[in-house]
Design an enzyme around this catalytic site. Sequence first.
Site, short mmCIF file in Angstrom:
data_model
loop_
_atom_site.label_atom_id
_atom_site.label_comp_id
_atom_site.label_asym_id
_atom_site.label_seq_id
_atom_site.Cartn_x
_atom_site.Cartn_y
_atom_site.Cartn_z
CD GLU A 288 -5.98 8.71 0.47
OE1 GLU A 288 -4.37 8.08 -0.41
OE2 GLU A 288 -5.48 9.79 0.87
CD GLU B 220 -3.85 6.26 4.51
OE1 GLU B 220 -4.56 6.65 5.25
OE2 GLU B 220 -3.89 6.39 3.33
C1 LIG Z 1 4.29 7.44 -4.06
C2 LIG Z 1 3.28 8.24 -3.05
C3 LIG Z 1 2.47 8.61 -2.56
C4 LIG Z 1 1.92 8.58 -1.89
C5 LIG Z 1 0.64 9.31 -1.36
C6 LIG Z 1 -0.04 8.23 -0.05
C7 LIG Z 1 -0.54 7.55 -0.22
C8 LIG Z 1 -1.77 6.48 0.99
O1 LIG Z 1 -2.09 7.54 1.01
C9 LIG Z 1 -0.57 5.98 1.93
C10 LIG Z 1 -0.95 4.34 2.23
O2 LIG Z 1 -1.53 3.97 1.12
S1 LIG Z 1 0.22 4.09 3.77
C11 LIG Z 1 -0.73 2.31 3.75
C12 LIG Z 1 -2.01 2.35 4.15
N1 LIG Z 1 -2.07 0.81 4.87
C13 LIG Z 1 -1.75 0.26 5.77
O3 LIG Z 1 -1.65 0.57 6.48
C14 LIG Z 1 -1.90 -1.26 6.23
C15 LIG Z 1 -0.71 -2.03 6.86
N2 LIG Z 1 -1.00 -3.53 6.73
C16 LIG Z 1 -2.21 -3.66 7.95
O4 LIG Z 1 -3.26 -3.62 8.24
C17 LIG Z 1 -2.16 -5.24 7.71
O5 LIG Z 1 -1.24 -5.67 7.36
C18 LIG Z 1 -2.77 -5.93 7.42
C19 LIG Z 1 -4.53 -5.91 7.40
C20 LIG Z 1 -3.06 -5.66 5.72
C21 LIG Z 1 -3.35 -7.84 6.82
O6 LIG Z 1 -2.91 -8.25 8.49
P1 LIG Z 1 -2.61 -9.71 8.83
O7 LIG Z 1 -3.23 -10.39 7.37
O8 LIG Z 1 -2.54 -9.87 9.96
O9 LIG Z 1 -0.74 -9.86 8.26
P2 LIG Z 1 0.13 -9.11 8.13
O10 LIG Z 1 1.23 -10.03 9.04
O11 LIG Z 1 0.20 -7.82 9.11
O12 LIG Z 1 0.88 -9.06 6.90
C22 LIG Z 1 1.29 -10.05 6.03
C23 LIG Z 1 2.07 -9.14 5.31
O13 LIG Z 1 2.50 -8.32 4.59
C24 LIG Z 1 3.10 -6.83 4.79
N3 LIG Z 1 2.66 -5.79 4.79
C25 LIG Z 1 1.44 -5.91 5.32
N4 LIG Z 1 0.69 -4.39 4.79
C26 LIG Z 1 2.11 -3.61 3.90
C27 LIG Z 1 2.06 -2.51 3.35
N5 LIG Z 1 1.37 -1.49 3.72
N6 LIG Z 1 3.07 -2.67 3.11
C28 LIG Z 1 4.11 -3.23 3.05
N7 LIG Z 1 4.02 -4.17 3.40
C29 LIG Z 1 3.03 -4.64 4.24
C30 LIG Z 1 3.63 -7.67 6.54
O14 LIG Z 1 4.50 -6.62 6.89
C31 LIG Z 1 3.08 -8.58 6.80
O15 LIG Z 1 4.54 -8.41 5.84
P3 LIG Z 1 5.64 -10.39 6.36
O16 LIG Z 1 7.39 -10.10 5.66
O17 LIG Z 1 4.87 -11.91 5.91
O18 LIG Z 1 6.17 -10.24 7.44
#
Ligand SMILES: CCCCCCC[C@H](O)CC(=O)SCCNC(=O)CCNC(=O)[C@H](O)C(C)(C)COP(=O)([O-])OP(=O)([O-])OC[C@H]1O[C@@H](n2cnc3c(N)ncnc32)[C@H](O)[C@@H]1OP(=O)([O-])[O-]
Length: 724
Positions: free
Chosen positions: A102, A122
Site C-alpha cells: 500500500e 490481509e
Molecule cells: C495503524 C493501523 C494501520 C492498519 C492499516 C492496515 C495496514 C495493512 O493493510 C495491514 C498489513 O500489512 S497486514 C500484514 C500483511 N503481511 C503479511 O501477512 C505477511 C505475513 N508473513 C509472511 O507471509 C511470512 O512470514 C513471510 C513471507 C514474510 C516470511 O516467511 P518465512 O521466511 O517463511 O518466515 P516465517 O517463519 O513466516 O516468519 C519469520 C518470523 O517473522 C514473523 N512474522 C512474519 N511476518 C510477520 C508480520 N507481518 N507481523 C509479525 N510477525 C511476522 C513470524 O511470526 C516469524 O516469527 P518467529 O518468532 O521467528 O516464529
Amino acid sequence: VLNYASVHPPVHLLRYTVVQDISAVVRALEQGVKKADVDPAVKAVVICGTNGTFSAGADIRGFSSIQAGDRPSLASVIDLIERSEKPVVAAIEGMALGGALEVALGCHYRVAHAQAWVGLPEVTLGLLPGAGGTQRLPRLIGVPAALDLITTGKHVLAAEALKLGIIDEIMEENTIDAAIHLANKVSGQPLNSRRLSLKQVQSLPNMDAILSEALVKVKKQARGCLSPEMCVQAVKASVQLPFTEGIRKERELFNLLLSSGQAKALQYVFFAQRAAQKWTTSSGASWKTASAQPIRKVAVIGLGTMGRGIVTSLVKAKMSVVALEQDQKQLEVGARAVTSLLEREASKMPWIGQRPDACDPALLQFTLDFSVLQDADLVIEAVFEDMALKKEIFHKLSAICKPGSFLCTNTSALDIDEIASATSRPHQVIGTHFFSPAHVMKLVEIIHGRHTSPITIATAMGLAKTIGKIGVVVGNCFGFVGNRMMAPYAEQAVFLLEEGCKPKEVDQALEGFGFNLGPFRMLDLAGLDVGWRSRKGQGLTGPKLAPGTPARLRGRRRYSPLPDLLCENGRYGQKTGRGWYQYEKPGARIANPDPWLHNFLIRYRDAHHIKARFIDEEEILERCLYTLINEGFQILDDGIASDPEDIDVIYIYGYGWPKHRGGPMFYASTIGLPRILAKLQKYSEAHPDIPRMQPSAFLKKLVFLGNPPLKEWMSHAGHQSSKL
Ligand SMILES: CCCCCCC[C@H](O)CC(=O)SCCNC(=O)CCNC(=O)[C@H](O)C(C)(C)COP(=O)([O-])OP(=O)([O-])OC[C@H]1O[C@@H](n2cnc3c(N)ncnc32)[C@H](O)[C@@H]1OP(=O)([O-])[O-]
Ligand SMILES: NC(=O)c1ccc[n+]([C@@H]2O[C@H](COP(=O)([O-])OP(=O)(O)OC[C@H]3O[C@@H](n4cnc5c(N)ncnc54)[C@H](O)[C@@H]3O)[C@@H](O)[C@H]2O)c1
C-alpha cells in the site's frame, strides 16, 4: 526503523525496516517525506527497505492493540507520499506485502527486483488492506485483477506484477540504484497522472456482473469467513464511489473485520502454525539440539489411496522416489494413478513450461523388489492398517535398508513402539501420518515413539517442510491427536442418528459451522470399511466379539452398531455408490439422501425401542464439537500434544476445521471453558453410558482456576505421563 539517509543528493533515500512497531515506521515515514518536501536541495525521494527486503507489512501482533475506530495513520502517510510535489519511487527488493504494498501504491513509481514478490495477504488474516489498497489497486490494474489479488491474498512475482501493471520496471540487480536513476529522470515532470487517487477505475461493460459473481464465488468458498466478502465490498466501493468516500468505506469495513473476532482467530492461526514448527521434547531436544539429515532418495511402500498421494507430493518437490507394491497388478494400478495425479498437478502449475523439471517422471521408479530400497535415505510405509503386516515389513526393512535410513509409518492409529520393536533400529522409526488426499492436504502428524531419536524427529519435520507440508510433532497413543479427537466426534454423529437425526441434518449443522464436509459426507469419502476393519481388529464387532454381547453396549459403554450394519450391507461410501448417502454410481461425488437409509433408520429405532425426537442444531453442534474439544483437553493433560496451538494446527490443516474459528482449542477459549464444562456436564448426565462426554479433569481444573487464557493452559497441565 526508518533511516533518513540523504546519500544520493538530490534524491532522498528513505530506508525502513519492517515488522517493527508500525506507529514508529509510520511516524518516521511521515517525518521523512515532510522533510524531503520542504528541503529545496531534494528533487526526488526513493523509499526502500533494509537488508534486501522492502517490507512484509504491518506487525500482525500489533493488531490486537488497535481498537476499532482507530484512525489507520498509515493511510494518511500514504496520502502524504502521493501528494508530494517531488516524485517518490518505491524500490522493492525481497517482498512488499500488505501495508508495504500500500505504501508502494502511494508512491508515484515502483521499481522491483526480479526475485521480489508482492501481495495483499490481509484477507488471510481476517482483514482487508486498510491503508487505501482496496481503492488504489483497482485504479491501477483494473477490477478483475484487483479482486483476484485482494480476495485471495496471493503473492505474485515481479514478472507477473509487471504484466499486471503493479510494477513499472524490473531489475536483475541494483534495484535501489535503478530507482534513484528513475527518480532523477522523472524529477520535474507532472505527477498527477501517477497519483492513483486521481485516476478513475477503468469501466467495463459487465462490471455489475463481475462484482456480483465475485461476491457469489467468495461467499461459496469462505464457509462463513467474512473477510473475502468485505474485500469484494471494498473493491465495489472503488467502482461506485469517489476516492475519499471509497477510503471511508474501506476503513468502515476494516474496523468491522477488526472487531469481528475472526481476525483474531486467523492471526492466532498464523502464529500457531509457526509455533508448531518449533518442536521440543520433554527431554529438551529441539531444532537447537538436532538437525535434519539430508534426504535425497525416498521409498514408499504401498500405492493405495495414501501411497499414491505421498509419492506425488515427493515427486512434486523434486525428490527421487522408489515406489513398491506387493504384486504386478497393484503396481500397475498404482503407477497409473500416480502418473495421472502428476499430470493433473502439472496442469495446475502454469509455470510448468518454464520449469520442465517439475514433476519429472524420471525421478520415479516403480518396483516389486525390496532390495531396491537398500540405498533409500528414508522409507514411508503405507500398506494396509494391519499391525502384523506392518511389523513384517519393518522387520524386512530393518534388514535390507542401509544403517542410516529412517523408517516411517503412515499408520492412522497403531502403536509406533510396537512397529519399531520389529526392527533393530527403533530410534530411527517414526510415524509420518499424512492426510487424504495426501498430495493436497497440508498436515503431517509426526509421531514420536518412546525410542525415536531427536535426529529422526528433525529429519521427518525437515522432510515435511521440503515437500510443502506442515509437520506437527505429537506423542504416541491410539489415534495420536487428530484421530483420537475425531473418534468421539464421529461417535456423537452416529448417536444423533439413532436418536432421531438424518445424516443431512447433522452434516448441514457442521458444514454451517464451517467444516468443509460434515461427518457423514467425510466418512463416505474416506470409506466406511476403514473404520469397520479397525473396529473388527479391536473386537468391537465381527468374529472376535463375545457371543451374547448386547447390540448397543460394549462393556458399560454405549455403542452404535449402525456403521457396522451399513458395511455388512456392502455400503462402504462413495467407492460403492452407497453409504450414509447414495451416489449416482460408485466413485461419484454428489451425495444424495437415500430413502433406503431413512427406512432402515426407522426400522432400527423400532427394533431397539428408541423413540425418535427432534434434535436442534445447537444440540448437534454442542455434542459433536464439545466432545471433540473434551478429548483435546485430555490429550493436553496426557502430554500427547505439547500445546493447544498444535491441536489447532492439526485440526485446521488435517480435518478442515474452519480457519476463521481458530481450531477447536482456540474456539473453546472463545466460547469460555465454564460454558463448555456446563454443557458437557448436562449431556453426560443425560447420557451416563457415554464416557467420552464426561468432562476431562484438565478442563475442570482450568475452570476451577478461573478460566485462564489459552497461553497459560499448559502451565497447569499434569504431564505425569508425557509422551513427547
Ligand atoms: C495503524 C493501523 C494501520 C492498519 C492499516 C492496515 C495496514 C495493512 O493493510 C495491514 C498489513 O500489512 S497486514 C500484514 C500483511 N503481511 C503479511 O501477512 C505477511 C505475513 N508473513 C509472511 O507471509 C511470512 O512470514 C513471510 C513471507 C514474510 C516470511 O516467511 P518465512 O521466511 O517463511 O518466515 P516465517 O517463519 O513466516 O516468519 C519469520 C518470523 O517473522 C514473523 N512474522 C512474519 N511476518 C510477520 C508480520 N507481518 N507481523 C509479525 N510477525 C511476522 C513470524 O511470526 C516469524 O516469527 P518467529 O518468532 O521467528 O516464529
Ligand atoms: N485412507 C486414508 O484416508 C488414510 C489416511 C491416513 C492414513 N492412512 C493409513 O495409511 C495406510 C494405507 O492406507 P490406504 O488407505 O492407502 O490403504 P489402501 O488399501 O488404499 O492401500 C494399501 C496398499 O498397500 C499395498 N500393500 C499391501 N501389502 C503390501 C506389501 N506387503 N508390500 C507392498 N504393498 C503392499 C496394497 O496393495 C495397497 O495398494 C494405512 O495404515 C492407513 O491406516 C489412511
